[in-house]
Design a protein around this motif. Structure first.
Motif, PDB file in Angstrom:
ATOM      1  N   VAL A  88       0.841  -1.206   0.000  1.00  0.00           N
ATOM      2  CA  VAL A  88       0.000   0.000   0.000  1.00  0.00           C
ATOM      3  C   VAL A  88       0.873   1.253   0.000  1.00  0.00           C
ATOM      4  O   VAL A  88       0.668   2.171  -0.793  1.00  0.00           O
ATOM      5  N   PHE A  89       1.876   1.285   0.878  1.00  0.00           N
ATOM      6  CA  PHE A  89       2.727   2.483   0.943  1.00  0.00           C
ATOM      7  C   PHE A  89       3.509   2.670  -0.341  1.00  0.00           C
ATOM      8  O   PHE A  89       3.741   3.792  -0.769  1.00  0.00           O
ATOM      9  N   ASN A  90       3.912   1.558  -0.966  1.00  0.00           N
ATOM     10  CA  ASN A  90       4.610   1.685  -2.238  1.00  0.00           C
ATOM     11  C   ASN A  90       3.729   2.327  -3.284  1.00  0.00           C
ATOM     12  O   ASN A  90       4.192   3.127  -4.089  1.00  0.00           O
ATOM     13  N   ASP A  91       2.459   1.975  -3.267  1.00  0.00           N
ATOM     14  CA  ASP A  91       1.503   2.584  -4.178  1.00  0.00           C
ATOM     15  C   ASP A  91       1.448   4.091  -3.934  1.00  0.00           C
ATOM     16  O   ASP A  91       1.469   4.875  -4.868  1.00  0.00           O
ATOM     17  N   VAL A  92       1.373   4.458  -2.671  1.00  0.00           N
ATOM     18  CA  VAL A  92       1.272   5.895  -2.335  1.00  0.00           C
ATOM     19  C   VAL A  92       2.546   6.621  -2.772  1.00  0.00           C
ATOM     20  O   VAL A  92       2.482   7.729  -3.315  1.00  0.00           O
ATOM     21  N   ARG A  93       3.699   5.984  -2.560  1.00  0.00           N
ATOM     22  CA  ARG A  93       4.975   6.615  -2.942  1.00  0.00           C
ATOM     23  C   ARG A  93       5.027   6.984  -4.403  1.00  0.00           C
ATOM     24  O   ARG A  93       5.659   7.941  -4.801  1.00  0.00           O
ATOM     25  N   ASP A  94       4.362   6.182  -5.205  1.00  0.00           N
ATOM     26  CA  ASP A  94       4.386   6.332  -6.643  1.00  0.00           C
ATOM     27  C   ASP A  94       3.495   7.490  -7.134  1.00  0.00           C
ATOM     28  O   ASP A  94       3.515   7.843  -8.299  1.00  0.00           O
ATOM     29  N   MET A  95       2.726   8.087  -6.240  1.00  0.00           N
ATOM     30  CA  MET A  95       1.778   9.143  -6.626  1.00  0.00           C
ATOM     31  C   MET A  95       2.457  10.516  -6.599  1.00  0.00           C
ATOM     32  O   MET A  95       3.386  10.735  -5.845  1.00  0.00           O
ATOM     33  N   ASP A  96       1.947  11.433  -7.407  1.00  0.00           N
ATOM     34  CA  ASP A  96       2.485  12.790  -7.403  1.00  0.00           C
ATOM     35  C   ASP A  96       1.737  13.676  -6.410  1.00  0.00           C
ATOM     36  O   ASP A  96       2.246  14.696  -5.971  1.00  0.00           O
ATOM     37  N   ALA A  97       0.504  13.302  -6.105  1.00  0.00           N
ATOM     38  CA  ALA A  97      -0.290  14.016  -5.102  1.00  0.00           C
ATOM     39  C   ALA A  97      -1.387  13.056  -4.639  1.00  0.00           C
ATOM     40  O   ALA A  97      -1.658  12.064  -5.315  1.00  0.00           O
ATOM     41  N   VAL A  98      -1.976  13.347  -3.476  1.00  0.00           N
ATOM     42  CA  VAL A  98      -3.021  12.449  -2.998  1.00  0.00           C
ATOM     43  C   VAL A  98      -4.293  13.201  -2.604  1.00  0.00           C
ATOM     44  O   VAL A  98      -4.241  14.349  -2.173  1.00  0.00           O
ATOM     45  N   ILE A  99      -5.410  12.501  -2.789  1.00  0.00           N
ATOM     46  CA  ILE A  99      -6.673  12.947  -2.227  1.00  0.00           C
ATOM     47  C   ILE A  99      -6.947  12.023  -1.050  1.00  0.00           C
ATOM     48  O   ILE A  99      -7.007  10.809  -1.214  1.00  0.00           O
ATOM     49  N   HIS A 100      -7.058  12.604   0.114  1.00  0.00           N
ATOM     50  CA  HIS A 100      -7.277  11.819   1.326  1.00  0.00           C
ATOM     51  C   HIS A 100      -8.760  11.914   1.688  1.00  0.00           C
ATOM     52  O   HIS A 100      -9.256  12.983   2.034  1.00  0.00           O
ATOM     53  N   ILE A 203      -7.826  17.167   1.175  1.00  0.00           N
ATOM     54  CA  ILE A 203      -8.652  16.379   2.072  1.00  0.00           C
ATOM     55  C   ILE A 203     -10.106  16.505   1.630  1.00  0.00           C
ATOM     56  O   ILE A 203     -10.606  17.614   1.445  1.00  0.00           O
ATOM     57  N   VAL A 204     -10.755  15.377   1.448  1.00  0.00           N
ATOM     58  CA  VAL A 204     -12.163  15.394   1.067  1.00  0.00           C
ATOM     59  C   VAL A 204     -12.990  14.714   2.160  1.00  0.00           C
ATOM     60  O   VAL A 204     -12.828  13.523   2.434  1.00  0.00           O
ATOM     61  N   LEU A 205     -13.836  15.495   2.793  1.00  0.00           N
ATOM     62  CA  LEU A 205     -14.733  14.962   3.814  1.00  0.00           C
ATOM     63  C   LEU A 205     -15.966  14.419   3.101  1.00  0.00           C
ATOM     64  O   LEU A 205     -16.700  15.168   2.457  1.00  0.00           O
ATOM     65  N   ASN A 206     -16.171  13.111   3.216  1.00  0.00           N
ATOM     66  CA  ASN A 206     -17.279  12.460   2.514  1.00  0.00           C
ATOM     67  C   ASN A 206     -18.507  12.424   3.424  1.00  0.00           C
ATOM     68  O   ASN A 206     -18.593  11.617   4.344  1.00  0.00           O
ATOM     69  N   VAL A 207     -19.449  13.334   3.148  1.00  0.00           N
ATOM     70  CA  VAL A 207     -20.616  13.461   4.029  1.00  0.00           C
ATOM     71  C   VAL A 207     -21.827  12.741   3.447  1.00  0.00           C
ATOM     72  O   VAL A 207     -21.894  12.490   2.247  1.00  0.00           O
ATOM     73  N   GLY A 208     -22.778  12.401   4.295  1.00  0.00           N
ATOM     74  CA  GLY A 208     -23.991  11.730   3.859  1.00  0.00           C
ATOM     75  C   GLY A 208     -24.780  12.612   2.903  1.00  0.00           C
ATOM     76  O   GLY A 208     -24.660  13.838   2.918  1.00  0.00           O
ATOM     77  N   GLU A 209     -25.593  11.958   2.053  1.00  0.00           N
ATOM     78  CA  GLU A 209     -26.270  12.718   1.001  1.00  0.00           C
ATOM     79  C   GLU A 209     -27.266  13.751   1.542  1.00  0.00           C
ATOM     80  O   GLU A 209     -27.585  14.713   0.866  1.00  0.00           O
ATOM     81  N   ASP A 210     -27.726  13.563   2.781  1.00  0.00           N
ATOM     82  CA  ASP A 210     -28.656  14.545   3.360  1.00  0.00           C
ATOM     83  C   ASP A 210     -27.932  15.578   4.211  1.00  0.00           C
ATOM     84  O   ASP A 210     -28.553  16.390   4.892  1.00  0.00           O
ATOM     85  N   ASP A 211     -26.619  15.500   4.192  1.00  0.00           N
ATOM     86  CA  ASP A 211     -25.841  16.334   5.118  1.00  0.00           C
ATOM     87  C   ASP A 211     -24.936  17.349   4.441  1.00  0.00           C
ATOM     88  O   ASP A 211     -24.031  17.889   5.074  1.00  0.00           O
ATOM     89  N   ILE A 212     -25.205  17.605   3.144  1.00  0.00           N
ATOM     90  CA  ILE A 212     -24.263  18.467   2.422  1.00  0.00           C
ATOM     91  C   ILE A 212     -24.114  19.815   3.122  1.00  0.00           C
ATOM     92  O   ILE A 212     -23.027  20.360   3.212  1.00  0.00           O
ATOM     93  N   ALA A 213     -25.234  20.340   3.615  1.00  0.00           N
ATOM     94  CA  ALA A 213     -25.179  21.673   4.219  1.00  0.00           C
ATOM     95  C   ALA A 213     -25.653  21.663   5.670  1.00  0.00           C
ATOM     96  O   ALA A 213     -26.093  22.680   6.191  1.00  0.00           O
ATOM     97  N   SER A 214     -25.540  20.522   6.339  1.00  0.00           N
ATOM     98  CA  SER A 214     -26.067  20.446   7.707  1.00  0.00           C
ATOM     99  C   SER A 214     -25.089  21.022   8.732  1.00  0.00           C
ATOM    100  O   SER A 214     -23.892  21.123   8.466  1.00  0.00           O
TER     101      SER A 214
END
Ligand SMILES: Nc1nc2c(ncn2[C@@H]2O[C@H](COP(=O)(O)OP(=O)(O)OP(=O)(O)O)[C@@H](O)[C@H]2O)c(=O)[nH]1
Ligand SMILES: [Mg+2]
Length: 365
Positions: A88-100, A203-214
């Protein structure tokens, strides 16, 4: 250029990967114990300038810029099997940037690796994993360097050693290398180690579909922003589920859906544009009746190299670049009028191409 998606199990990485790429890779309902799942796809970089140019030129074809995206799975807290973790870490090393991706949606049917949904704690846990993986790498490398120096073959290893010791200090304080502020030279000395905690990160916070603006989302977002303050990372929130649905609709239907939600464009568009910038990329454009196209170059690329992106003949026979900025072309409403207004410049091979430049290369082979 590769953009990797990382995050704890079941946080919504594959869901967001699908939204980004328009694919429909199967979302895993449970943590994948083997950590072997890995999807690769292409992200089309949304660019309103291309849409406007296409209206102007009515080309047969419109081509958007693209970025490769990898859905890296199995980034579990405390995966004990070291082989898996190394993969897994080797995969990450190979990236130029990450979305967490950080989970905020609370669905009791979807297991959470620690039993409870806590975005800031999850983000911290994953960041710590990155730090530990780099620390291990630094220590191994320092041991090798020490052995070489002992054998008298240390030669030019002193500079690398000094840099690595600086890195170790930062990592031992459980801080990422991203904002250690290494000089160009120090970075070069250690670049082969491809530190995971030094990767540019969104960083992407993945919120529930009813919670976009809660209010709950606002609170979770504020917490995350607190955690990342001074750490050189941008934080976004969106619903991976909604974004995936949007990405699979026809443009007309998507428009209706967006109107319903009361937003102008998918939240993912902004994430993609930010990721593109994070990778240090910009686009120059070519426009004609055949094709309107965005070409990806590294920021700071001179005209000659940009020409080579289109064709090696254009680079070889380069005479001049005829350049007009997107804004000037739009203000003039046609290339002819932009020319009359003196907005079209002739630039030489060393001209640094800017994002949104519309270029016609003159060449002779
Ligand atoms: N209710 C709800 N479920 C979601 C949301 N986002 C993702 N899920 C579900 O959560 C589960 C895990 O999502 P994935 O996208 O597979 O997560 P992942 O991070 O790729 O998981 P692994 O690859 O196993 O680490 C799937 O069943 C998704 O459908 C959401 O916003 N709301
Ligand atoms: Mg997955």
């Amino acid at each position: 250029m590769k953009l990797g998606i990382i995050g704890l199990p079941n946080c919504g990485k594959t869901t967001i990967f699908n939204a980004l790429t328009g694919q429909s890779a199967p979302a895993a309902p449970f943590p994948n114990p083997l950590g072997t799942e890995r999807h690769v796809g292409v992200i089309r970089v949304p660019d309103a300038r291309l849409d406007r140019l296409a209206e102007m030129y009515k080309p047969r074809k419109t081509t958007w810029a693209e970025v490769t995206c990898v859905d890296i799975t199995g980034f579990s807290r405390g995966i004990s099997a070291s082989k898996q973790k190394a993969a897994v870490f080797n995969d990450v090393r190979d990236m130029d940037a990450v979305i967490h991706v950080v989970r905020a949606f609370a669905d009791p049917a979807i297991a959470h690796p620690d039993g409870a949904v806590d975005p800031a704690a999850d983000a911290a846990a994953l960041e710590l994993e990155l730090v530990f993986s780099d620390l291990e790498l630094v220590e191994t490398r320092l041991e090798r360097i020490a052995a070489s120096i002992k054998k008298g073959v240390g030669g030019d290893l002193e500079a690398e050693k000094a840099t690595l010791e600086k890195c170790r200090g930062q990592l031992e304080e459980e801080k990422p290398l991203r904002n250690l502020g290494l000089s160009e030279g120090e970075r070069a000395a250690t670049s082969s180690l491809q530190f995971t905690s030094a990767k540019p990160e969104l960083i992407v916070l993945n919120v529930g579909e009813d919670d976009i603006a809660s209010p709950a989302t606002a609170a979770a977002l504020a917490n995350l922003e607190d955690f990342y303050r001074g750490k050189d990372a941008q934080v976004f929130s969106l619903s991976g589920k909604i974004e995936t649905e949007l990405s699979q609709l026809e443009p007309e239907e998507a428009k209706l859906f967006l109107d319903d939600l009361g937003i102008a464009e998918p939240a993912m568009n902004r994430v993609i544009r930010e990721a593109y910038a994070l990778l240090g990329l910009v686009s120059f454009l070519t426009a004609g009746e055949d094709e309107v196209k965005a070409w990806t170059i590294q920021k700071g690329t001179p005209a000659l190299k940009a020409a080579g992106k289109i064709h090696s003949d254009i680079e070889r026979g380069f005479i001049r670049a005829e350049v007009v900025s997107y804004e000037d072309l739009m203000a003039a409403s046609s290339l002819a009028r932009a020319r009359d207004a003196g907005a079209v410049r002739l630039e030489g091979k060393d001209y640094i191409v800017k994002d949104g430049d519309i270029i016609n290369f003159r060449f002779n082979v």
